[in-house]
Design a protein around this motif. Sequence first.
Motif, mmCIF file in Angstrom:
data_model
loop_
_atom_site.group_PDB
_atom_site.id
_atom_site.type_symbol
_atom_site.label_atom_id
_atom_site.label_comp_id
_atom_site.label_asym_id
_atom_site.label_seq_id
_atom_site.Cartn_x
_atom_site.Cartn_y
_atom_site.Cartn_z
ATOM 1 N N CYS A 19 0.849 -1.189 0.000
ATOM 2 C CA CYS A 19 0.000 0.000 0.000
ATOM 3 C C CYS A 19 0.884 1.237 0.000
ATOM 4 N N PHE A 20 0.294 2.391 -0.354
ATOM 5 C CA PHE A 20 1.117 3.580 -0.567
ATOM 6 C C PHE A 20 0.560 4.845 0.084
ATOM 7 N N ARG A 21 -0.483 4.724 0.920
ATOM 8 C CA ARG A 21 -1.118 5.924 1.433
ATOM 9 C C ARG A 21 -1.017 6.060 2.959
ATOM 10 N N TRP A 22 -0.098 5.323 3.573
ATOM 11 C CA TRP A 22 0.087 5.406 5.016
ATOM 12 C C TRP A 22 1.483 5.931 5.327
ATOM 13 N N ARG A 23 1.560 6.775 6.383
ATOM 14 C CA ARG A 23 2.828 7.392 6.769
ATOM 15 C C ARG A 23 3.037 7.250 8.280
ATOM 16 N N PRO A 24 4.289 7.099 8.724
ATOM 17 C CA PRO A 24 4.552 7.024 10.168
ATOM 18 C C PRO A 24 4.480 8.400 10.807
ATOM 19 N N THR A 25 4.112 8.424 12.064
ATOM 20 C CA THR A 25 4.097 9.661 12.841
ATOM 21 C C THR A 25 4.708 9.375 14.202
ATOM 22 N N ASP A 26 4.580 10.289 15.114
ATOM 23 C CA ASP A 26 5.246 10.149 16.415
ATOM 24 C C ASP A 26 4.764 8.915 17.181
ATOM 25 N N GLY A 27 5.700 8.309 17.898
ATOM 26 C CA GLY A 27 5.353 7.219 18.794
ATOM 27 C C GLY A 27 4.949 5.931 18.107
ATOM 28 N N GLY A 28 5.376 5.744 16.869
ATOM 29 C CA GLY A 28 5.068 4.498 16.164
ATOM 30 C C GLY A 28 3.681 4.415 15.577
ATOM 31 N N LYS A 29 2.937 5.513 15.627
ATOM 32 C CA LYS A 29 1.610 5.532 15.013
ATOM 33 C C LYS A 29 1.736 5.736 13.510
ATOM 34 N N GLU A 83 -7.941 16.543 8.887
ATOM 35 C CA GLU A 83 -6.974 17.439 9.510
ATOM 36 C C GLU A 83 -7.032 17.331 11.030
ATOM 37 N N GLU A 84 -8.219 17.157 11.564
ATOM 38 C CA GLU A 84 -8.377 16.992 13.011
ATOM 39 C C GLU A 84 -7.735 15.694 13.496
ATOM 40 N N ILE A 85 -7.880 14.647 12.714
ATOM 41 C CA ILE A 85 -7.386 13.327 13.111
ATOM 42 C C ILE A 85 -5.897 13.165 12.837
ATOM 43 N N CYS A 86 -5.467 13.599 11.664
ATOM 44 C CA CYS A 86 -4.112 13.309 11.193
ATOM 45 C C CYS A 86 -3.195 14.529 11.118
ATOM 46 N N GLY A 87 -3.772 15.720 11.276
ATOM 47 C CA GLY A 87 -2.955 16.919 11.287
ATOM 48 C C GLY A 87 -2.701 17.552 9.936
ATOM 49 N N LEU A 88 -3.337 17.055 8.889
ATOM 50 C CA LEU A 88 -3.190 17.639 7.566
ATOM 51 C C LEU A 88 -4.365 17.241 6.689
ATOM 52 N N LYS A 89 -4.516 17.942 5.567
ATOM 53 C CA LYS A 89 -5.593 17.618 4.649
ATOM 54 C C LYS A 89 -5.287 16.315 3.919
ATOM 55 N N LEU A 90 -6.304 15.470 3.792
ATOM 56 C CA LEU A 90 -6.174 14.220 3.053
ATOM 57 C C LEU A 90 -7.356 14.087 2.113
ATOM 58 N N TYR A 91 -7.144 13.317 1.052
ATOM 59 C CA TYR A 91 -8.159 13.183 0.016
ATOM 60 C C TYR A 91 -8.460 11.709 -0.238
ATOM 61 N N ALA A 92 -9.732 11.437 -0.494
ATOM 62 C CA ALA A 92 -10.133 10.073 -0.830
ATOM 63 C C ALA A 92 -9.592 9.701 -2.201
ATOM 64 N N PHE A 93 -9.445 8.413 -2.435
ATOM 65 C CA PHE A 93 -9.028 7.976 -3.763
ATOM 66 C C PHE A 93 -10.150 8.287 -4.737
#
Length: 276
Positions: A23-33, A144-154
């Motif tokens: 998959c190509f739409r997931w990114r790591p963030t702080d604390g292993g999330k 943005e509330e959940i992940c901290g940035l704007k995201l778009y659906a496929f």
Amino acid sequence: MVEYRFDGIRDMNLEHVFDCGQCFRWRPTDGGKYYGVAGEYACLADLDESAGLLSLKASGGSREFWADYFDLATDYGDIKKLLVDESPELLQSTESGYGIRILRQNFFETLISFIVSQNNNIPRIKKCIEAICERFGEEISEAEEICGLKLYAFPSVERLARAEVSELAELKLGYRSEYIVRAAQRFAEEGEPADYDAVLAYHGVGPKVANCIALFGLRQLDAFPIDTWVKKLMNDLYGFDEKDVKGMQKYAAERFGEYGGIAQQYLFNHYRNIKI
């Protein structure tokens, strides 16, 4: 926003799941999330492996949707034991990639994503897919509330099917632009293909990409994608000439059977990240 907690999680590691090339739409963030998008939903995933607890915050989707997406009902411990019992040489690979799971991804997204992946590296694949989503997809509320940035659906099948090749070319997709439009148009006309052979019939899709799409999109777990890394490991483990792709496919089908694709993921991960 919805929040879910899944207990009793075993044989799962978020880095293994999201960074194994499926998959190509997931990114790591702080604390292993990890944050990312599945279908039309944004999600922040946190796994406490020691407690066996998977916690999700998402913009939508039922509990059943997310349990299915992460394939939580499948016992990967049993699969690993079966594979190692039949092929002891897989032991190191199953141990180093112990947390890999095959996500249940949307087929159309998988189809387009692996068309983009042709002759491409993972950072650029991710960048290209995000560009497609920003240009043709819908902005996800609460992302943005959940992940901290704007995201778009496929993008929907219909939206990509009516896109102009020139629009995709502007996103620096090159020759893949035509493949994407034609794939979307074919899918809109015919619906989801039934198997590997039907995927291979798509314009611009070769055997390696077709096997990836069959494994990750159609969930044909016996599909065995062969790329440069797999050629190297099949040479190292089993003595195959790196040009003998047909021989490798036949051997994998006979040796790994119905779980050939999962065996491939353990091997691919081990050789790419550890052995070579």
